[in-house]
Scaffold this active site. Structure first.
Site, PDB file in Angstrom:
ATOM      1  CB  CYS A  60      -0.940  -0.039   1.175  1.00  0.00           C
ATOM      2  SG  CYS A  60       0.068   0.087   2.769  1.00  0.00           S
ATOM      3  CG  ASP A 109      -0.421   3.308   3.785  1.00  0.00           C
ATOM      4  OD1 ASP A 109      -0.337   4.292   2.800  1.00  0.00           O
ATOM      5  OD2 ASP A 109      -1.532   2.951   4.034  1.00  0.00           O
ATOM      6  CB  CYS A 134      -5.450   3.601   5.188  1.00  0.00           C
ATOM      7  SG  CYS A 134      -4.894   2.487   6.538  1.00  0.00           S
ATOM      8  CB  CYS A 169      -3.392  -0.546   9.054  1.00  0.00           C
ATOM      9  SG  CYS A 169      -4.053  -0.887   7.486  1.00  0.00           S
TER      10      CYS A 169
END
Ligand code: FES
Length: 144
Positions: free
Chosen positions: A34, A36, A59, A103
């Site tokens: 992603c 991130d 996110c 995450c």
């Protein structure tokens, strides 16, 4: 995909956001898929997390996980911080959608990286204490 109220609340009103004025350790973790990235700053005094902050480019779940993880380790010992798992973070947020579990892994990894940095700055090899770490991009480059 639905976020819990707690995730939304921590996303909208993140705790410990930003780089603390004083810190003696920093670690980052990312996810190559992603893109991130999460950075955790620690001010460690007498083996305790005296202060903590984070910078997350990611996110909503990553921001909420950073906020919750920093709350969970603030004032605790290094040992407690190292024992924190991504499941602990997700549970404290009343769960994360499965596709967002990675995450919370960023939070666990960034904390471990940060503790490793703390030891490295003192010339101590962190591997026996923290284990072998990967920043998620397959290297240890901290300049991003
Ligand atoms: Fe990558 Fe959340 S989607 S950290």
């Amino acid at each position: 995909m639905e976020y819990s109220e707690k995730v939304l609340e921590h996303f909208r009103n993140p705790r410990n956001s930003g780089q603390p004025e004083k810190f003696n350790a920093m670690g980052m973790a990312g996810n190559a898929k992603c893109g991130d990235v999460m950075k955790i700053f620690l001010e460690i005094e007498d083996d305790k997390i005296a202060d903590v902050g984070f910078k997350t480019f990611g996110c909503a779940a990553a921001v909420a996980a950073s906020s919750m993880a920093t709350e969970l380790i603030k004032g605790r010992t290094i040992e407690d911080a190292l024992a924190l798992t991504n499941d602990d973070v997700a549970n404290a947020l009343d769960g994360l959608p499965w596709e967002k579990m990675h995450c919370s892994v960023l939070a666990e990894q960034a904390i471990k990286q940060s503790v490793a940095d703390y030891y490295k700055r003192q010339g101590i090899d962190p591997t026996p204490i923290v284990g072998v770490l990967d920043d998620g991009f397959g290297h240890m480059d901290e300049n991003y």
